[in-house]
Design an enzyme around this catalytic site. Structure first.
Site, PDB file in Angstrom:
ATOM      1  N   CYS A 136      16.748 -21.180  -2.861  1.00  0.00           N
ATOM      2  CA  CYS A 136      15.973 -21.070  -4.102  1.00  0.00           C
ATOM      3  C   CYS A 136      15.266 -22.390  -4.417  1.00  0.00           C
ATOM      4  CB  CYS A 136      16.919 -20.666  -5.237  1.00  0.00           C
ATOM      5  SG  CYS A 136      16.135 -20.593  -6.843  1.00  0.00           S
ATOM      6  N   CYS A 139      15.292 -23.368  -8.080  1.00  0.00           N
ATOM      7  CA  CYS A 139      16.586 -23.906  -8.521  1.00  0.00           C
ATOM      8  C   CYS A 139      16.772 -25.348  -8.044  1.00  0.00           C
ATOM      9  CB  CYS A 139      17.739 -23.082  -7.958  1.00  0.00           C
ATOM     10  SG  CYS A 139      17.547 -21.308  -8.202  1.00  0.00           S
ATOM     11  N   ASP A 140      16.415 -25.612  -6.779  1.00  0.00           N
ATOM     12  CA  ASP A 140      16.875 -26.845  -6.143  1.00  0.00           C
ATOM     13  C   ASP A 140      15.771 -27.817  -5.745  1.00  0.00           C
ATOM     14  OD1 ASP A 140      19.465 -25.884  -6.356  1.00  0.00           O
ATOM     15  OD2 ASP A 140      19.393 -24.893  -4.411  1.00  0.00           O
TER      16      ASP A 140
HETATM   17  P1  FAD Z   1      25.049 -12.144  -9.215  1.00  0.00           P
HETATM   18  O1  FAD Z   1      25.181 -13.515  -9.746  1.00  0.00           O
HETATM   19  O2  FAD Z   1      24.696 -11.979  -7.776  1.00  0.00           O
HETATM   20  O3  FAD Z   1      26.437 -11.406  -9.491  1.00  0.00           O
HETATM   21  C1  FAD Z   1      26.711 -10.096  -9.090  1.00  0.00           C
HETATM   22  C2  FAD Z   1      28.208  -9.928  -8.927  1.00  0.00           C
HETATM   23  O4  FAD Z   1      28.528  -8.546  -8.836  1.00  0.00           O
HETATM   24  C3  FAD Z   1      28.769 -10.569  -7.665  1.00  0.00           C
HETATM   25  O5  FAD Z   1      29.914 -11.305  -7.971  1.00  0.00           O
HETATM   26  C4  FAD Z   1      29.115  -9.368  -6.793  1.00  0.00           C
HETATM   27  O6  FAD Z   1      30.184  -9.605  -5.906  1.00  0.00           O
HETATM   28  C5  FAD Z   1      29.529  -8.368  -7.862  1.00  0.00           C
HETATM   29  N1  FAD Z   1      29.526  -7.017  -7.330  1.00  0.00           N
HETATM   30  C6  FAD Z   1      28.616  -6.448  -6.496  1.00  0.00           C
HETATM   31  N2  FAD Z   1      28.973  -5.175  -6.208  1.00  0.00           N
HETATM   32  C7  FAD Z   1      30.132  -4.945  -6.875  1.00  0.00           C
HETATM   33  C8  FAD Z   1      31.012  -3.825  -6.935  1.00  0.00           C
HETATM   34  N3  FAD Z   1      30.765  -2.692  -6.288  1.00  0.00           N
HETATM   35  N4  FAD Z   1      32.133  -3.919  -7.691  1.00  0.00           N
HETATM   36  C9  FAD Z   1      32.404  -5.075  -8.372  1.00  0.00           C
HETATM   37  N5  FAD Z   1      31.605  -6.169  -8.337  1.00  0.00           N
HETATM   38  C10 FAD Z   1      30.492  -6.108  -7.589  1.00  0.00           C
HETATM   39  N6  FAD Z   1      19.563 -19.600 -10.649  1.00  0.00           N
HETATM   40  C11 FAD Z   1      19.258 -20.484 -11.593  1.00  0.00           C
HETATM   41  O7  FAD Z   1      18.789 -20.085 -12.669  1.00  0.00           O
HETATM   42  N7  FAD Z   1      19.479 -21.814 -11.420  1.00  0.00           N
HETATM   43  C12 FAD Z   1      20.022 -22.333 -10.281  1.00  0.00           C
HETATM   44  O8  FAD Z   1      20.200 -23.548 -10.134  1.00  0.00           O
HETATM   45  C13 FAD Z   1      20.379 -21.406  -9.246  1.00  0.00           C
HETATM   46  N8  FAD Z   1      20.934 -21.835  -8.109  1.00  0.00           N
HETATM   47  C14 FAD Z   1      21.311 -20.922  -7.161  1.00  0.00           C
HETATM   48  C15 FAD Z   1      21.954 -21.376  -6.020  1.00  0.00           C
HETATM   49  C16 FAD Z   1      22.365 -20.472  -5.053  1.00  0.00           C
HETATM   50  C17 FAD Z   1      23.086 -20.989  -3.813  1.00  0.00           C
HETATM   51  C18 FAD Z   1      22.139 -19.078  -5.233  1.00  0.00           C
HETATM   52  C19 FAD Z   1      22.623 -18.094  -4.190  1.00  0.00           C
HETATM   53  C20 FAD Z   1      21.498 -18.620  -6.361  1.00  0.00           C
HETATM   54  C21 FAD Z   1      21.073 -19.543  -7.331  1.00  0.00           C
HETATM   55  N9  FAD Z   1      20.412 -19.113  -8.496  1.00  0.00           N
HETATM   56  C22 FAD Z   1      20.114 -20.018  -9.475  1.00  0.00           C
HETATM   57  C23 FAD Z   1      20.086 -17.696  -8.706  1.00  0.00           C
HETATM   58  C24 FAD Z   1      21.132 -17.057  -9.613  1.00  0.00           C
HETATM   59  O9  FAD Z   1      22.407 -17.356  -9.108  1.00  0.00           O
HETATM   60  C25 FAD Z   1      20.926 -15.552  -9.684  1.00  0.00           C
HETATM   61  O10 FAD Z   1      19.608 -15.265 -10.108  1.00  0.00           O
HETATM   62  C26 FAD Z   1      21.906 -14.917 -10.661  1.00  0.00           C
HETATM   63  O11 FAD Z   1      23.239 -15.269 -10.342  1.00  0.00           O
HETATM   64  C27 FAD Z   1      21.779 -13.401 -10.652  1.00  0.00           C
HETATM   65  O12 FAD Z   1      22.738 -12.899 -11.520  1.00  0.00           O
HETATM   66  P2  FAD Z   1      23.277 -11.401 -11.439  1.00  0.00           P
HETATM   67  O13 FAD Z   1      24.282 -11.287 -12.541  1.00  0.00           O
HETATM   68  O14 FAD Z   1      22.161 -10.461 -11.409  1.00  0.00           O
HETATM   69  O15 FAD Z   1      23.998 -11.258 -10.010  1.00  0.00           O
END
Ligand code: FAD
Length: 311
Positions: A136, A139-140
Site C-alpha cells: 500500500c 499507507c507507507d
Molecule cells: P480487514 O482488516 O481485512 O479485516 C477482515 C477480517 O475478517 C480479517 O481478520 C479476516 O480474517 C476476517 N474474516 C474473513 N472471513 C471471515 C470469516 N468467514 N469468519 C470470521 N472472520 C473472517 N490502511 C490505512 O489506512 N493505513 C495504513 O497504514 C495501512 N497499512 C496497511 C499495511 C498492510 C501490510 C496492509 C495489508 C494493509 C494496510 N492498510 C492500511 C489497509 C487496511 O488495513 C485495510 O484497508 C483495512 O484493514 C480494511 O478493513 P476491513 O475491516 O474491511 O478488513
C-alpha cells in the site's frame, strides 16, 4: 436452538469492529466472529499507522485494532475468535455456522470480511511486511523519502503506486513479468514520462533479502534468460492485485465481476434484505482503515434502521 441475535458481524478489521461499536451502543448486543487465526484484520500485519486520525504520533497497527475491539466490548459487543464456515442468508432469519458446527441465528448480518493482497509467495515476504515490504503506497510511501524502491506489477494499480511513490522516493523500478504493461494507456504514459521511474520488463523478483530484520534488497530474474541481478532497494511494493474474501457468500449475495460484494451505494445494503456489507470486501478503490471504519459505521446504522422498520 440458539437465540436469535439482532446483529451478527463477520470480520474483525476496522469495518467489523466499528460496526460492533455502533450496534453495541444502539443496544443491539452484536455478536462478532473475527476469525480463528487472523483476529484484528489486515492492520495486524503492519507496524506504524500514521494516517488514522486521532493519533498525531502514529499508532502501532495491532494496538489500534486491540483498542477498537476493547472500545466495542466496553459497550457490550460479544466477540468470538472463530470463523464462520457456512451461511444461509436468504431467509428472514439468517443462519451462520461456526467451525465447531454450531448454527447461530440473526435478523441482520454485517459482512466485513475484507480482502487479501496477492502475494509473491517468496520467503521473507510476510516477515518483512511493514519492514520494507508493503502492499500500500498510500499507507507507507511517506516512509521511503529519498530511498530507492521497487514496484511489482504491470496494471493500473502498479503504475499509480509507482507514480505516487516518486513523490517521496529517489527512484522506482517497476518490475513486470511480461514485455508490455497491462495498465491503461493514460497510466502508462504518466509512468513513462516520470524521470524517476525505470522499468525491468520480462523480469520477476527471485529473492527478498533480509538485512537485520529489514528489507536489504531484492534479486531480479530475467524470465527469458534466467539471468539474475541484485537490485539495491529498501522498499518493495507489491501491486499484483487483491482478492475479496467472498467465497462463503457466492450464490447468495450478489458479487461484481471481480468478486467484491455489490451494495446499493451510498448505503451498505446488499441484494438480500437484512444483509449489509462494509470495508474492503466492497471497496475496490479506497481500501484504507478509515474508509473501512466509515462504512462499518454506515452498515451499523443501516442494520439499525432495517430492524426498526420491522418492529
Ligand atoms: P480487514 O482488516 O481485512 O479485516 C477482515 C477480517 O475478517 C480479517 O481478520 C479476516 O480474517 C476476517 N474474516 C474473513 N472471513 C471471515 C470469516 N468467514 N469468519 C470470521 N472472520 C473472517 N490502511 C490505512 O489506512 N493505513 C495504513 O497504514 C495501512 N497499512 C496497511 C499495511 C498492510 C501490510 C496492509 C495489508 C494493509 C494496510 N492498510 C492500511 C489497509 C487496511 O488495513 C485495510 O484497508 C483495512 O484493514 C480494511 O478493513 P476491513 O475491516 O474491511 O478488513
Amino acid at each position: 436452538m440458539s437465540e436469535i441475535r439482532e446483529v451478527v458481524i463477520i470480520g474483525s478489521g476496522p469495518a467489523g469492529y466499528t460496526a460492533a461499536l455502533y450496534t453495541a451502543r444502539a443496544q443491539l448486543r452484536p455478536l462478532l466472529f473475527g476469525s480463528s487465526i487472523f483476529v484484528g484484520g489486515s492492520l495486524t500485519t503492519t507496524t506504524e499507522v500514521e494516517n488514522f486520525p486521532g493519533f498525531p504520533e502514529g499508532v502501532d497497527g495491532p494496538v489500534l485494532m486491540e483498542n477498537m475491539r476493547a472500545q466495542a466490548e466496553k459497550f457490550g459487543a460479544e466477540m468470538i475468535d472463530d470463523d464462520i464456515v457456512e451461511v444461509d442468508l436468504t431467509g428472514d432469519i439468517k443462519l451462520l455456522t461456526d467451525s465447531a458446527g454450531t448454527v447461530h441465528r440473526a435478523r441482520t448480518v454485517i459482512i466485513a470480511t475484507g480482502s487479501g493482497y496477492r502475494k509473491l509467495g517468496l520467503p521473507k515476504e510476510d516477515e518483512l511486511s511493514g519492514r520494507g515490504v508493503s502492499w500500500c503506497a498510500t499507507c507507507d510511501g511517506f516512509f521511503f523519502r529519498d530511498r530507492d524502491i521497487v514496484v511489482v506489477g504491470g496494471g493500473d494499480t502498479a503504475m499509480e503506486e509507482a507514480t505516487f511513490l516518486t513523490r517521496f522516493a529517489r527512484s522506482a523500478t517497476v518490475v513486470h513479468r511480461r514485455s508490455t504493461l497491462r495498465a491503461s494507456k493514460v497510466m502508462q504514459d504518466r509512468a513513462f514520462a516520470d524521470d524517476k521511474i525505470s522499468f525491468a520488463f520480462d523480469s520477476e523478483i527471485a529473492e527478498i533479502k533480509d538485512t537485520n530484520g529489514m528489507l536489504g534488497g531484492v534479486v531480479l530474474r530475467d524470465v527469458l534468460t534466467g539471468v539474475t541481478r541484485d537490485l539495491d532497494v529498501t522498499g518493495l511494493f507489491i501491486a499484483i492485485g487483491h482478492d475479496p474474501r467472498t467465497e462463503l457468500f457466492t450464490g447468495q449475495v450478489e458479487l461484481d465481476g471481480e468478486g467484491y460484494i455489490k451494495v446499493d451505494s451510498p448505503s451498505t445494503r446488499t441484494n438480500l434484505p437484512g444483509v449489509f456489507a462494509a470495508g474492503d470486501v466492497v471497496d475496490h478503490t479506497y481500501r484504507q482503515a478509515i474508509t473501512a471504519a466509515g462504512t462499518g459505521a454506515a452498515a451499523a446504522l443501516d442494520a439499525e434502521r432495517y430492524l426498526a422498520s420491522r418492529n
